[in-house]
Motif scaffolding. Structure first.
Motif, PDB file in Angstrom:
ATOM      1  N   HIS A 103       8.832  78.228   5.020  1.00  0.00           N
ATOM      2  CA  HIS A 103       7.651  78.435   4.198  1.00  0.00           C
ATOM      3  C   HIS A 103       6.910  79.698   4.621  1.00  0.00           C
ATOM      4  CE1 HIS A 103       7.198  73.983   2.745  1.00  0.00           C
ATOM      5  NE2 HIS A 103       8.192  74.626   2.164  1.00  0.00           N
ATOM      6  N   LEU A 104       6.823  79.923   5.938  1.00  0.00           N
ATOM      7  CA  LEU A 104       6.177  81.144   6.440  1.00  0.00           C
ATOM      8  C   LEU A 104       6.954  82.382   6.001  1.00  0.00           C
ATOM      9  CD1 LEU A 104       5.191  80.037  10.067  1.00  0.00           C
ATOM     10  CD2 LEU A 104       3.649  80.467   8.141  1.00  0.00           C
ATOM     11  N   GLU A 105       8.284  82.291   6.040  1.00  0.00           N
ATOM     12  CA  GLU A 105       9.120  83.415   5.596  1.00  0.00           C
ATOM     13  C   GLU A 105       8.897  83.714   4.118  1.00  0.00           C
ATOM     14  OE1 GLU A 105      13.052  82.149   6.523  1.00  0.00           O
ATOM     15  OE2 GLU A 105      12.942  82.727   8.640  1.00  0.00           O
ATOM     16  N   ILE A 106       8.806  82.644   3.314  1.00  0.00           N
ATOM     17  CA  ILE A 106       8.589  82.817   1.871  1.00  0.00           C
ATOM     18  C   ILE A 106       7.228  83.451   1.603  1.00  0.00           C
ATOM     19  CG2 ILE A 106       8.262  81.573  -0.313  1.00  0.00           C
ATOM     20  CD1 ILE A 106      10.338  79.535   0.697  1.00  0.00           C
ATOM     21  N   GLU A 107       6.201  82.987   2.339  1.00  0.00           N
ATOM     22  CA  GLU A 107       4.863  83.549   2.174  1.00  0.00           C
ATOM     23  C   GLU A 107       4.840  85.025   2.563  1.00  0.00           C
ATOM     24  OE1 GLU A 107       2.054  81.255   4.345  1.00  0.00           O
ATOM     25  OE2 GLU A 107       2.424  79.399   3.200  1.00  0.00           O
ATOM     26  N   LYS A 161       5.399  67.837 -12.776  1.00  0.00           N
ATOM     27  CA  LYS A 161       4.988  68.722 -11.678  1.00  0.00           C
ATOM     28  C   LYS A 161       4.325  69.985 -12.191  1.00  0.00           C
ATOM     29  CE  LYS A 161       7.372  69.320  -8.010  1.00  0.00           C
ATOM     30  NZ  LYS A 161       8.418  69.709  -7.052  1.00  0.00           N
ATOM     31  N   ASN A 162       4.532  70.273 -13.483  1.00  0.00           N
ATOM     32  CA  ASN A 162       3.892  71.411 -14.136  1.00  0.00           C
ATOM     33  C   ASN A 162       4.222  72.746 -13.467  1.00  0.00           C
ATOM     34  OD1 ASN A 162       2.320  72.570 -16.144  1.00  0.00           O
ATOM     35  ND2 ASN A 162       0.457  72.522 -14.884  1.00  0.00           N
ATOM     36  N   ASP A 163       5.476  72.896 -13.068  1.00  0.00           N
ATOM     37  CA  ASP A 163       5.929  74.176 -12.517  1.00  0.00           C
ATOM     38  C   ASP A 163       7.401  74.367 -12.854  1.00  0.00           C
ATOM     39  OD1 ASP A 163       7.471  72.678 -10.728  1.00  0.00           O
ATOM     40  OD2 ASP A 163       5.946  72.760  -9.165  1.00  0.00           O
ATOM     41  N   ASP A 164       7.988  75.439 -12.354  1.00  0.00           N
ATOM     42  CA  ASP A 164       9.369  75.772 -12.681  1.00  0.00           C
ATOM     43  C   ASP A 164      10.364  75.288 -11.633  1.00  0.00           C
ATOM     44  OD1 ASP A 164       8.622  77.059 -15.019  1.00  0.00           O
ATOM     45  OD2 ASP A 164       8.237  78.954 -13.971  1.00  0.00           O
ATOM     46  N   THR A 165       9.876  74.604 -10.617  1.00  0.00           N
ATOM     47  CA  THR A 165      10.793  74.192  -9.551  1.00  0.00           C
ATOM     48  C   THR A 165      11.576  72.953  -9.933  1.00  0.00           C
ATOM     49  OG1 THR A 165       9.089  72.852  -8.476  1.00  0.00           O
ATOM     50  CG2 THR A 165       9.280  75.144  -7.789  1.00  0.00           C
ATOM     51  N   GLY A 166      10.936  72.059 -10.694  1.00  0.00           N
ATOM     52  CA  GLY A 166      11.623  70.844 -11.128  1.00  0.00           C
ATOM     53  C   GLY A 166      11.909  69.901  -9.985  1.00  0.00           C
ATOM     54  N   ALA A 167      12.825  68.978 -10.244  1.00  0.00           N
ATOM     55  CA  ALA A 167      13.109  67.935  -9.267  1.00  0.00           C
ATOM     56  C   ALA A 167      13.963  68.438  -8.115  1.00  0.00           C
ATOM     57  CB  ALA A 167      13.819  66.770  -9.960  1.00  0.00           C
ATOM     58  N   PHE A 168      14.715  69.500  -8.342  1.00  0.00           N
ATOM     59  CA  PHE A 168      15.705  69.904  -7.350  1.00  0.00           C
ATOM     60  C   PHE A 168      15.396  71.298  -6.780  1.00  0.00           C
ATOM     61  CE2 PHE A 168      17.726  67.060 -10.442  1.00  0.00           C
ATOM     62  CZ  PHE A 168      17.973  66.002  -9.604  1.00  0.00           C
ATOM     63  N   TYR A 169      14.164  71.475  -6.336  1.00  0.00           N
ATOM     64  CA  TYR A 169      13.732  72.730  -5.738  1.00  0.00           C
ATOM     65  C   TYR A 169      14.377  72.902  -4.368  1.00  0.00           C
ATOM     66  CZ  TYR A 169      10.594  76.039  -3.428  1.00  0.00           C
ATOM     67  OH  TYR A 169      10.074  77.102  -2.736  1.00  0.00           O
ATOM     68  N   ILE A 170      15.012  74.047  -4.147  1.00  0.00           N
ATOM     69  CA  ILE A 170      15.690  74.286  -2.866  1.00  0.00           C
ATOM     70  C   ILE A 170      15.214  75.587  -2.204  1.00  0.00           C
ATOM     71  CG2 ILE A 170      17.774  72.971  -3.424  1.00  0.00           C
ATOM     72  CD1 ILE A 170      19.118  75.597  -4.192  1.00  0.00           C
ATOM     73  N   GLY A 171      14.013  76.023  -2.571  1.00  0.00           N
ATOM     74  CA  GLY A 171      13.503  77.269  -2.021  1.00  0.00           C
ATOM     75  C   GLY A 171      13.272  77.222  -0.524  1.00  0.00           C
ATOM     76  N   ASP A 172      13.060  76.019   0.023  1.00  0.00           N
ATOM     77  CA  ASP A 172      12.808  75.900   1.462  1.00  0.00           C
ATOM     78  C   ASP A 172      14.075  75.563   2.242  1.00  0.00           C
ATOM     79  OD1 ASP A 172      13.181  73.335   0.613  1.00  0.00           O
ATOM     80  OD2 ASP A 172      11.223  72.574   1.238  1.00  0.00           O
ATOM     81  N   PHE A 173      15.245  75.780   1.616  1.00  0.00           N
ATOM     82  CA  PHE A 173      16.503  75.486   2.307  1.00  0.00           C
ATOM     83  C   PHE A 173      16.696  76.428   3.493  1.00  0.00           C
ATOM     84  CE2 PHE A 173      20.981  76.194   3.161  1.00  0.00           C
ATOM     85  CZ  PHE A 173      21.446  74.892   3.293  1.00  0.00           C
ATOM     86  N   ASN A 174      17.117  75.874   4.631  1.00  0.00           N
ATOM     87  CA  ASN A 174      17.437  76.683   5.808  1.00  0.00           C
ATOM     88  C   ASN A 174      18.429  75.910   6.661  1.00  0.00           C
ATOM     89  OD1 ASN A 174      15.752  75.344   8.250  1.00  0.00           O
ATOM     90  ND2 ASN A 174      14.558  75.211   6.348  1.00  0.00           N
ATOM     91  N   VAL A 175      19.177  76.623   7.472  1.00  0.00           N
ATOM     92  CA  VAL A 175      20.264  76.039   8.247  1.00  0.00           C
ATOM     93  C   VAL A 175      19.761  75.000   9.248  1.00  0.00           C
ATOM     94  CG1 VAL A 175      22.133  76.524   9.864  1.00  0.00           C
ATOM     95  CG2 VAL A 175      21.703  78.083   7.968  1.00  0.00           C
ATOM     96  N   LEU A 176      18.653  75.308   9.934  1.00  0.00           N
ATOM     97  CA  LEU A 176      18.113  74.383  10.935  1.00  0.00           C
ATOM     98  C   LEU A 176      17.776  73.033  10.306  1.00  0.00           C
ATOM     99  CD1 LEU A 176      17.001  73.656  13.729  1.00  0.00           C
ATOM    100  CD2 LEU A 176      14.835  74.741  13.065  1.00  0.00           C
ATOM    101  N   SER A 177      17.050  73.060   9.200  1.00  0.00           N
ATOM    102  CA  SER A 177      16.663  71.812   8.541  1.00  0.00           C
ATOM    103  C   SER A 177      17.877  71.063   8.023  1.00  0.00           C
ATOM    104  CB  SER A 177      15.697  72.103   7.383  1.00  0.00           C
ATOM    105  OG  SER A 177      14.476  72.599   7.864  1.00  0.00           O
TER     106      SER A 177
END
Length: 303
Positions: A286-290, A87-103
């Motif tokens: 994603h909008l919140e992160i941006e 993936k050539n980034d630091d998120t790796g296989a287990f990226y959880i940056g988009d975690f939220n209660v609704l989802s």
């Protein structure tokens, strides 16, 4: 040429898992053979007795599951590092940056509803094709998923280790490389087909293909296998729970067709609604992160 290479490379992670299991099996078999030669049982210290003791352990339910769990846990970190590099980034296989209660809650509820849908579909197919139903039951009995005894190792592998491994291999590495070789929609279709085929049983292929399509879309849209791993764990846990409860005779077998149709209709509606809410929650996150990223950049410029 690069696309052709990516296409064939997408199947290598699964071969790596299989090779790891094979090598560990050979190693364990050799160790057991030597053990029974040094510490003979009632059969005495001879080649055939040692071979029989080794095969008895390796052909047992716990023996097979132990080898599967250990080989998977040994290979999985290597595949996770491979996926991170791919993936050539630091998120790796287990990226959880988009975690939220609704989802999260939408995924949990939606997966349970999805299980109801695929379970009824499986029952219907088994009714239409009894030979397919028998084939699946025979395979599950070999794995210890059905029957009067449930191995703890079987439950651990089926509900935790297996789902995470399959998501890393199929929705992780395979889908990643397939998307380099094919349009996204076709890549999702291919990985779903492969996911169905590796489940061997014709009946299981029917509903695992549907599950593979849904999980493929989720992995593609989120860019992470955390969500699909969670859904896969929930799905398999539902199946294992129903198998255990079914053995105990707690599931009524005289439910009317009308009730089943109503239940499946509700389950389908809930599944679709939960998928919508899941992607809605991810989009909002994603909008919140941006927004937070832009705000931090403005603060850095002001400083």
């Amino acid at each position: 040429m690069k696309k052709v290479g990516s296409f064939f490379l997408s199947f290598v992670p699964y071969l790596v898992i299989q090779a790891g299991g094979f090598l560990l099996s050979i190693t364990v078999m050799g160790a057991l053979y030597i053990f029974f030669l040094i510490f003979p049982g009632e059969g005495g210290r001879d080649v055939m007795s040692a071979y029989s003791g080794m095969m008895e352990v390796m052909s047992s339910q716990n023996g097979l599951m132990a080898v599967s769990i250990v080989s998977t846990l040994l290979v999985m970190p290597l595949l996770a590092l491979w996926y991170r590099k791919a993936k050539n980034d630091d998120t790796g296989a287990f990226y959880i940056g988009d975690f939220n209660v609704l989802s999260f809650f939408a995924l949990v509820i939606g997966t349970i509803a999805l299980y109801v849908c695929v379970d009824v579909l499986a029952e219907f197919i088994a009714y239409m094709r009894p030979d397919w139903g028998q084939q699946m039951e025979d395979l599950q009995r070999m794995e210890g998923i059905v029957g009067n005894e449930f191995s703890v190792l079987t439950i651990v592998y089926t509900c935790i280790v297996g789902p995470v491994m399959e998501e890393l291999v199929v929705r992780g590495l395979m889908l990643h490389y397939l998307k380099k070789a094919l349009p996204a929609w076709l890549a999702i279709l291919v990985q779903a087909s492969f996911f169905a085929v590796i489940h061997v049983s014709f009946l299981m292929m029917c509903y695992t293909f549907i599950v593979g399509l849904i999980f493929g879309v989720i992995a593609h849209k989120t860019g992470s296998i955390v969500w699909t791993s969670l859904a896969h764990i929930i799905l398999n846990t539902c199946g294992m729970t129903v198998s255990i409860v079914g053995v105990l005779g707690a599931i009524p077998s005289d439910i009317s067709t009308f009730v089943i149709i109503i239940a499946v209709t509700i389950a389908v509606v809930i599944t679709i609604l939960c998928l919508y809410l899941f992607f809605r929650g991810v989009a909002i996150r994603h909008l919140e992160i941006e927004y937070l990223t832009e705000e931090n950049e403005v603060l850095d410029l002001n400083e």
